[in-house]
Design an enzyme around this catalytic site. Structure first.
Site, PDB file in Angstrom:
ATOM      1  N   GLY A 124      66.478 -19.252  28.425  1.00  0.00           N
ATOM      2  CA  GLY A 124      65.827 -20.301  29.209  1.00  0.00           C
ATOM      3  C   GLY A 124      66.420 -21.683  29.002  1.00  0.00           C
ATOM      4  O   GLY A 124      65.904 -22.675  29.517  1.00  0.00           O
ATOM      5  N   ARG A 174      67.665 -32.068  38.621  1.00  0.00           N
ATOM      6  CA  ARG A 174      68.391 -32.105  39.895  1.00  0.00           C
ATOM      7  C   ARG A 174      67.436 -32.302  41.056  1.00  0.00           C
ATOM      8  O   ARG A 174      66.239 -32.001  40.988  1.00  0.00           O
ATOM      9  CB  ARG A 174      69.301 -30.906  40.063  1.00  0.00           C
ATOM     10  CG  ARG A 174      68.608 -29.624  40.373  1.00  0.00           C
ATOM     11  CD  ARG A 174      69.653 -28.540  40.637  1.00  0.00           C
ATOM     12  NE  ARG A 174      69.030 -27.241  40.746  1.00  0.00           N
ATOM     13  CZ  ARG A 174      69.699 -26.109  40.673  1.00  0.00           C
ATOM     14  NH1 ARG A 174      70.992 -26.092  40.466  1.00  0.00           N
ATOM     15  NH2 ARG A 174      69.063 -24.958  40.800  1.00  0.00           N
ATOM     16  N   ASP A 250      71.537 -15.645  46.066  1.00  0.00           N
ATOM     17  CA  ASP A 250      70.533 -16.538  45.458  1.00  0.00           C
ATOM     18  C   ASP A 250      71.093 -17.938  45.240  1.00  0.00           C
ATOM     19  O   ASP A 250      70.351 -18.852  44.881  1.00  0.00           O
ATOM     20  CB  ASP A 250      70.020 -15.957  44.131  1.00  0.00           C
ATOM     21  CG  ASP A 250      71.130 -15.601  43.172  1.00  0.00           C
ATOM     22  OD1 ASP A 250      72.008 -14.817  43.563  1.00  0.00           O
ATOM     23  OD2 ASP A 250      71.133 -16.105  42.039  1.00  0.00           O
TER      24      ASP A 250
HETATM   25  P1  AMP Z   1      72.973 -18.681  38.126  1.00  0.00           P
HETATM   26  O1  AMP Z   1      74.201 -17.877  37.854  1.00  0.00           O
HETATM   27  O2  AMP Z   1      72.918 -19.984  37.361  1.00  0.00           O
HETATM   28  O3  AMP Z   1      72.706 -18.873  39.563  1.00  0.00           O
HETATM   29  O4  AMP Z   1      71.767 -17.832  37.510  1.00  0.00           O
HETATM   30  C1  AMP Z   1      71.437 -16.536  37.929  1.00  0.00           C
HETATM   31  C2  AMP Z   1      70.093 -16.136  37.377  1.00  0.00           C
HETATM   32  O5  AMP Z   1      70.125 -16.080  35.943  1.00  0.00           O
HETATM   33  C3  AMP Z   1      68.969 -17.085  37.725  1.00  0.00           C
HETATM   34  O6  AMP Z   1      67.825 -16.316  37.973  1.00  0.00           O
HETATM   35  C4  AMP Z   1      68.819 -17.907  36.486  1.00  0.00           C
HETATM   36  O7  AMP Z   1      67.526 -18.444  36.349  1.00  0.00           O
HETATM   37  C5  AMP Z   1      69.126 -16.906  35.392  1.00  0.00           C
HETATM   38  N1  AMP Z   1      69.645 -17.552  34.158  1.00  0.00           N
HETATM   39  C6  AMP Z   1      70.856 -18.117  33.965  1.00  0.00           C
HETATM   40  N2  AMP Z   1      70.969 -18.576  32.698  1.00  0.00           N
HETATM   41  C7  AMP Z   1      69.806 -18.304  32.078  1.00  0.00           C
HETATM   42  C8  AMP Z   1      69.292 -18.517  30.753  1.00  0.00           C
HETATM   43  N3  AMP Z   1      70.012 -19.124  29.815  1.00  0.00           N
HETATM   44  N4  AMP Z   1      68.039 -18.088  30.491  1.00  0.00           N
HETATM   45  C9  AMP Z   1      67.297 -17.474  31.424  1.00  0.00           C
HETATM   46  N5  AMP Z   1      67.720 -17.221  32.666  1.00  0.00           N
HETATM   47  C10 AMP Z   1      68.952 -17.634  33.007  1.00  0.00           C
HETATM   48 MG    MG Z   2      71.501 -19.609  40.782  1.00  0.00          MG
END
Ligand code: AMP
Ligand code: MG
Length: 496
Positions: A124, A174, A250
């Protein structure tokens, strides 16, 4: 000092079931690293308040200001082509929607504010390097005229987080037109919950495209609109040399803004196959594959809308949606040509319409740039000088000048035929061809200094240039140049 945020939380109010109410995790020692004062003012926020202890607590999600209804959103998404039915804000928190000084509705979202019910295995959290990376690149994109989420603040939390060793924990604030994604639609469509998809589509129309309410088939019109705004967006990415790196559904917005600056990067030398992300080994999200991937993502979006487009006739719905999707390459090509013609000074003057031969001229240029590994940004910026006969600067970028010289002559003839004063063409070209982009080696250096030594000077220095990318600043030539010979190819990482 006023605490007020002009909150009006339609997402929380109207979309029950699309989120869970949530709070940020406590953090030991929050400290404001960077505040975007100009943006804060544009949002009608009190800069002194945001810099106070309470303001900084708002920016980490530990203090909920009056009127905030903080929440974590649910969504799904295709990641690298595979469907994940359950994603959601795993480390983000929507603290609310505010109405800015121009009357625009903007989401305020924290990234790195702690675990949520959607964190899956993740912690998180976010760390300072990637938070400042998103800050720099989002602000650079904005200054380059590319629709994007913005960066309002970066706060360090006082924690040490495990990534590449221990790194300083941080939270990014953001600002976005909204956080509606194709993946938000997919979440409910995948569960067969057409009523929820309809609620969401109606919400998206009301929020972003209210003019569509009057159209005969507003859900088909929503599809067409998103195809349009996203085609325009990706054409702009390509025109500035941007590779998003993780164009999952997403990470594709309904608003047409760029979102989620993870493994993104800008090209130095022109290379249609450029990939920077460590995990994109197949080149799915390569520089020149972005338009094709966009069409793939938009097809996934269309699938979520079929039941709404023609509730009782799926064949008809597919036929209508397919017709719209098939227009996308044409739409994209028109946007791309518009960008390229402006960059090349071919869209100035009264007769600014596409001329016979323009497309061939542009395509043949890219062939030459590719073969000679020419720096993309430097090329376009140097070319404007050639309108007035100073061809040496642009020629010096080529190791094999013969092919380029032939092209240059054709381009000069085309420019002269437009009957617009050459100095006026040069001026217009300089307005759309930046000097400064977030060069990977400069970005990496700035982040390393900030993260490892607590030295924010290189970050600040780079940010100043990126905020005004078209204005030359004396003594900063190295910021306008490709990395020194021998610099390893930049590799970027996801989920940091
Ligand atoms: P992203 O690649 O940043 O678009 O993230 C893809 C998914 O992974 C999203 O649902 C994010 O909320 C989740 N996510 C990315 N990093 C973390 C993290 N450190 N802890 C929890 N969820 C994460
Ligand atoms: Mg994302």
């Amino acid at each position: 000092m006023k605490a007020p945020f002009n909150f009006d939380n339609t997402y929380a109010r109207e979309l029950e079931g699309f989120y869970v109410p949530w709070k940020g995790a406590e953090v030991p020692a929050p400290e404001l690293t960077k505040l975007n004062i100009k943006l804060a003012e544009e949002l009608g926020l009190d800069v002194d308040y945001l810099q106070s202890a309470e303001g900084v607590a708002v920016l980490t999600g530990t203090h909920a200001p009056e009127g905030s209804e903080s929440l974590a959103m649910v969504y799904a998404g295709h990641q690298f082509g595979g469907f994940s039915p359950q994603l959601g804000d795993g480390r983000a928190l929507l603290i609310g929607e505010i109405i800015d000084t121009a009357g625009q509705r903007r989401d305020l979202q924290l990234k790195g504010s702690g675990r949520t019910p959607f964190s899956r295995g993740g912690d998180g959290k976010a760390v300072l390097g990637p938070v400042l990376r998103e800050y720099l690149i989002a602000e650079a994109m904005h200054a380059l005229g590319v629709p994007t989420t913005r960066a309002l603040a970066a706060v360090t939390t006082g924690e040490k987080i495990h990534r590449n060793g221990l790194e300083p924990g941080a939270v990014l604030t953001r600002v976005a037109a909204s956080h509606l994604r194709i993946g938000t639609f997919q979440f409910f469509a995948a569960r067969g919950d057409t009523q929820k998809v309809k609620t969401l589509a109606d919400y998206a129309i009301e929020r972003h495209y209210p003019e569509l309410k009057e159209s005969d088939n507003k859900y088909l019109s929503l599809l067409t609109k998103v195809i349009d705004v996203q085609s325009r967006l990706v054409a702009k990415w390509v025109s500035v040399g941007f590779v998003h790196g993780v164009m999952n559904t997403d990470n594709t917005t309904i608003s047409g803004e760029t979102i989620d600056y993870g493994p993104c990067a800008f090209i130095d030398h022109y290379d249609p196959n450029a990939v920077f992300s460590s995990i994109d080994s197949q080149g799915r999200y390569a520089y020149m594959n972005q338009a094709a991937i966009l069409q793939w993502n938009l097809t996934r979006f269309a699938e979520t809308l079929l039941q709404l487009i023609e509730p009782d006739n799926s064949d008809k719905a597919i036929e209508l949606a397919t017709k719209e999707l098939e227009k996308m390459p044409v739409m994209y090509q028109a946007y791309w040509l518009g960008e390229m013609r402006a960059k090349l000074g071919l869209a100035t003057g009264q007769d600014s319409t596409l001329q016979d031969g323009d497309e061939e001229l542009i395509n043949s240029l890219f062939e030459i740039l590719k073969n000679d590994h020419v720096d993309y940004t430097q090329f376009f910026r140097s070319l404007s000088k050639a309108t007035q006969g100073d061809v040496e600067q642009v020629q010096s970028l080529f190791t094999v000048p013969e092919n380029f010289n032939t092209w240059l002559r054709s381009w000069q003839e085309r420019i002269e035929s437009s009957q617009v004063a050459v100095d006026s063409i040069a001026k217009q070209m300089d307005l759309v061809n930046p000097i400064y982009i977030p060069r990977n080696h400069k970005v990496e250096f700035a982040l390393k200094e900030a993260s490892e030594k607590g030295n924010l000077k290189p970050f600040e220095e780079l940010l100043v240039l990126l905020n005004q990318p078209y204005s030359e600043v004396g003594g900063k030539e190295d910021f306008a140049s490709p990395p020194p010979e021998g610099t390893p190819q930049c590799v970027t990482y996801c989920g940091t």
